[in-house]
Design a protein around this motif. Structure first.
Motif, PDB file in Angstrom:
ATOM      1  N   VAL A   1      -2.717  -7.564  13.531  1.00 39.18           N
ATOM      2  CA  VAL A   1      -2.193  -8.778  12.883  1.00 39.18           C
ATOM      3  C   VAL A   1      -3.252  -9.393  11.981  1.00 39.18           C
ATOM      4  CG1 VAL A   1      -1.389 -11.133  13.305  1.00 39.18           C
ATOM      5  CG2 VAL A   1      -0.522  -9.263  14.702  1.00 39.18           C
ATOM      6  N   ALA A   2      -4.482  -9.500  12.483  1.00 39.98           N
ATOM      7  CA  ALA A   2      -5.553 -10.101  11.694  1.00 39.98           C
ATOM      8  C   ALA A   2      -5.884  -9.256  10.470  1.00 39.98           C
ATOM      9  CB  ALA A   2      -6.798 -10.290  12.561  1.00 39.98           C
ATOM     10  N   ALA A   3      -5.897  -7.928  10.629  1.00 35.65           N
ATOM     11  CA  ALA A   3      -6.221  -7.051   9.503  1.00 35.65           C
ATOM     12  C   ALA A   3      -5.165  -7.141   8.411  1.00 35.65           C
ATOM     13  CB  ALA A   3      -6.363  -5.606   9.986  1.00 35.65           C
ATOM     14  N   ILE A   4      -3.893  -7.152   8.813  1.00 33.33           N
ATOM     15  CA  ILE A   4      -2.822  -7.248   7.817  1.00 33.33           C
ATOM     16  C   ILE A   4      -2.848  -8.602   7.130  1.00 33.33           C
ATOM     17  CG2 ILE A   4      -0.317  -7.257   7.499  1.00 33.33           C
ATOM     18  CD1 ILE A   4      -0.129  -5.224   9.767  1.00 33.33           C
ATOM     19  N   ALA A   5      -3.063  -9.673   7.913  1.00 35.78           N
ATOM     20  CA  ALA A   5      -3.129 -11.009   7.315  1.00 35.78           C
ATOM     21  C   ALA A   5      -4.300 -11.115   6.348  1.00 35.78           C
ATOM     22  CB  ALA A   5      -3.252 -12.060   8.421  1.00 35.78           C
TER      23      ALA A   5
ATOM     24  N   GLU B   1      -3.860  -2.833  -2.605  1.00 31.84           N
ATOM     25  CA  GLU B   1      -2.487  -2.447  -2.291  1.00 31.84           C
ATOM     26  C   GLU B   1      -2.438  -1.071  -1.641  1.00 31.84           C
ATOM     27  OE1 GLU B   1       0.111  -4.884  -5.666  1.00 31.84           O
ATOM     28  OE2 GLU B   1      -0.553  -2.822  -6.051  1.00 31.84           O
ATOM     29  N   ASN B   2      -3.241  -0.141  -2.138  1.00 31.37           N
ATOM     30  CA  ASN B   2      -3.300   1.191  -1.524  1.00 31.37           C
ATOM     31  C   ASN B   2      -3.815   1.106  -0.093  1.00 31.37           C
ATOM     32  OD1 ASN B   2      -2.333   2.443  -3.842  1.00 31.37           O
ATOM     33  ND2 ASN B   2      -4.377   2.826  -4.662  1.00 31.37           N
ATOM     34  N   ALA B   3      -4.813   0.240   0.128  1.00 32.73           N
ATOM     35  CA  ALA B   3      -5.349   0.072   1.481  1.00 32.73           C
ATOM     36  C   ALA B   3      -4.291  -0.506   2.414  1.00 32.73           C
ATOM     37  CB  ALA B   3      -6.580  -0.833   1.446  1.00 32.73           C
TER      38      ALA B   3
ATOM     39  N   LEU C   1      -0.215   0.144   6.745  1.00 35.75           N
ATOM     40  CA  LEU C   1       1.173   0.107   7.195  1.00 35.75           C
ATOM     41  C   LEU C   1       1.757   1.498   7.422  1.00 35.75           C
ATOM     42  CD1 LEU C   1       2.631  -2.682   4.855  1.00 35.75           C
ATOM     43  CD2 LEU C   1       1.684  -2.928   7.154  1.00 35.75           C
ATOM     44  N   LEU C   2       0.976   2.534   7.104  1.00 35.48           N
ATOM     45  CA  LEU C   2       1.441   3.928   7.212  1.00 35.48           C
ATOM     46  C   LEU C   2       2.728   4.141   6.414  1.00 35.48           C
ATOM     47  CD1 LEU C   2       0.805   4.687  10.997  1.00 35.48           C
ATOM     48  CD2 LEU C   2      -0.605   5.301   9.041  1.00 35.48           C
ATOM     49  N   ASP C   3       2.784   3.546   5.235  1.00 40.88           N
ATOM     50  CA  ASP C   3       3.968   3.649   4.393  1.00 40.88           C
ATOM     51  C   ASP C   3       3.536   3.673   2.929  1.00 40.88           C
ATOM     52  OD1 ASP C   3       6.399   3.611   3.166  1.00 40.88           O
ATOM     53  OD2 ASP C   3       7.074   1.709   4.018  1.00 40.88           O
ATOM     54  N   PRO C   4       3.395   4.864   2.333  1.00 40.87           N
ATOM     55  CA  PRO C   4       2.925   4.932   0.943  1.00 40.87           C
ATOM     56  C   PRO C   4       3.897   4.338  -0.063  1.00 40.87           C
ATOM     57  CG  PRO C   4       3.598   7.097   1.738  1.00 40.87           C
ATOM     58  CD  PRO C   4       3.599   6.195   2.918  1.00 40.87           C
TER      59      PRO C   4
END
Length: 443
Positions: A151-155, A224-226, A231-234
């Motif tokens: 959660v923290a990494a995505i935020a 954005e690529n990171a 998210l494991l979704d290219p």
């Protein structure tokens, strides 16, 4: 007899329950009182991060993240071990059948159940169960720590993109301003009120801003690529909001209690690891004492002339065996020393984890307070610089003022606006760090 056995067990400490060890030092800035309550420490992530786009990102990340799925499988393994350890205190029951065929004697068949039970006199199985419980809760806490980190990494990635978007927007607005400045300077040059040096200097400043804008666009693509990798979704849709207008709980606290830090999943996992090591010491001690095993069976036999269900003779027996270690080639002593050493290692790791947690919370609070104060100054500075830019541009149009004043004022305004976007991100980053440092609340 019972009193003697109880005294023996008590002196051996085989049934001793785990208690948290006293810390050898105080955690700086951490109160031992539980009077302070932190709302953010109990909030689920959806109440801390209210941006709908970010919530969508986090939801997708939690569904697909490999580390989290591995942690969940580890928790399932620990749950299976715990269930097995809980049933270990019960007798084991099995059914068997055997037979013999002879030429001169009649064939015989026997059928019946059998049971065996290890009497847990010295608590070996009980301590194994307590250790399995600690391992299970430790695995669950590790899973929560992984969720909090995700959660923290995505935020953090989300708000990094919002900051870059804002800085790119500022740079693009500044490019338009420089275009206007260049047109004005060219007009003044034709009127004999400016010179080519002023025009060239303005163009150079514009090119510098344009170069910065290109760098920002590249950083946005990289970020954005990171995020898509996270998210494991290219092909993930990365629609997002804006940096301005982001809101967070404003009831941050000024004090932290030891209990609050103990609720962090990584701290809980470390303490459960310490508990497991504690009970492993008890198991190692139990190996020095005898083990009592009871077994028995009940069944019947029948001859070849009768049906299997027609017993000709009933069989019942019970056996008790007491096994005591006499010489184990030093393995029991070695196992006990290893268990004690592992316990001390786990205790030091737990205390260090608790200390680190306190420092992380204090750092996050300090960063948040500093960022908020800087934002107040940024706003005042931007208001003053906008006034300076407006006034110098008016002077440039209506009087032979030095064009460098206009260029300097515009550059300082750009720097101030970029700095404000960065400070706004730093304030948000400190909220993320605080959320993470307090264990992520209720997930």
């Amino acid at each position: 007899m019972c009193a003697a056995l109880a005294a023996t067990l008590g002196s051996c400490g085989l049934y001793t329950r785990y208690e948290r060890p006293a810390l050898e030092y105080e955690v700086s800035g951490i109160s031992r009182s539980d009077s302070t309550v932190s709302p953010i420490a109990a909030m689920p992530w959806s109440e801390v991060f209210t941006d709908s786009c970010l919530q969508s990102w986090i939801g997708r990340g939690l569904e697909r993240n490999t580390d989290l799925r591995i942690a969940m499988l580890r928790a399932e393994e620990a749950a299976a071990t715990l269930r097995a350890s809980q049933l270990a205190l019960l007798p084991s029951v099995s059914a068997g059948a055997d037979g013999s065929v002879g030429h001169k004697s009649p064939s015989r068949f026997s059928v019946g159940p059998s049971a065996s039970w290890e009497v847990d006199i010295f608590g070996r199985q009980r301590n194994l169960r307590h250790g399995a419980e600690a391992a299970f809760y430790g695995a669950a806490a590790t899973g929560q720590a992984v969720r909090t980190s995700i959660v923290a990494a995505i935020a953090n990635s989300y708000y990094t993109l919002l900051m870059l978007d804002e800085q790119l927007s500022i740079s693009e607005r500044t490019l338009k301003t420089w275009d206007e400045n260049i047109r004005v300077l060219q007009a003044l040059k034709r009127a004999g009120r400016s010179n080519e040096a002023a025009v060239l200097q303005a163009r150079a400043n514009r090119l510098n801003v344009e170069s910065s804008a290109l760098t920002l666009r590249n950083r946005i693509v990289e970020q954005e690529n990171a995020v898509r990798a996270l998210l494991l979704d290219p092909e993930a849709d990365l629609s997002r909001g804006t940096l301005v207008g982001q809101t967070f709980p404003d009831t941050l606290f000024s004090g932290i209690t030891l209990t609050m830090l103990s609720n962090r999943p990584d701290v809980r996992a470390a303490e459960h690891g310490l508990q497991k090591c504690f009970y492993e010491i008890n198991v190692a001690r139990a190996a020095f004492y005898p083990s009592l095993k009871l077994s028995g069976n009940l069944g019947w036999t029948t001859t070849s002339g009768a049906g299997v269900g027609n017993p000709s003779e009933w069989i019942a027996n019970a056996v008790g065996s007491l096994t005591a270690p006499l010489f184990s080639r030093g393995s029991n002593e070695a196992n006990l020393k290893i268990a004690k050493a592992e316990y001390e290692i786990a205790r030091l790791e737990f205390e260090q984890r608790l200390l680190d947690a306190g420092m992380e919370v204090n750092d996050a609070l300090s960063s948040w307070q500093t960022a908020v104060e800087r934002l107040i100054l940024d706003k005042k500075q931007i208001v003053a610089l906008k006034g300076a830019v407006h006034n110098t541009r008016l002077l440039m149009r209506n009087s032979p003022t030095n064009y460098l004043e206009v260029l300097t004022a515009q550059q300082r305004l750009l720097d101030a606006e970029l700095s404000e976007a960065n400070d706004r991100y730093e304030a948000i980053q400190s909220v993320i760090d605080l959320y993470h440092a307090l264990g992520g609340g209720e997930l």
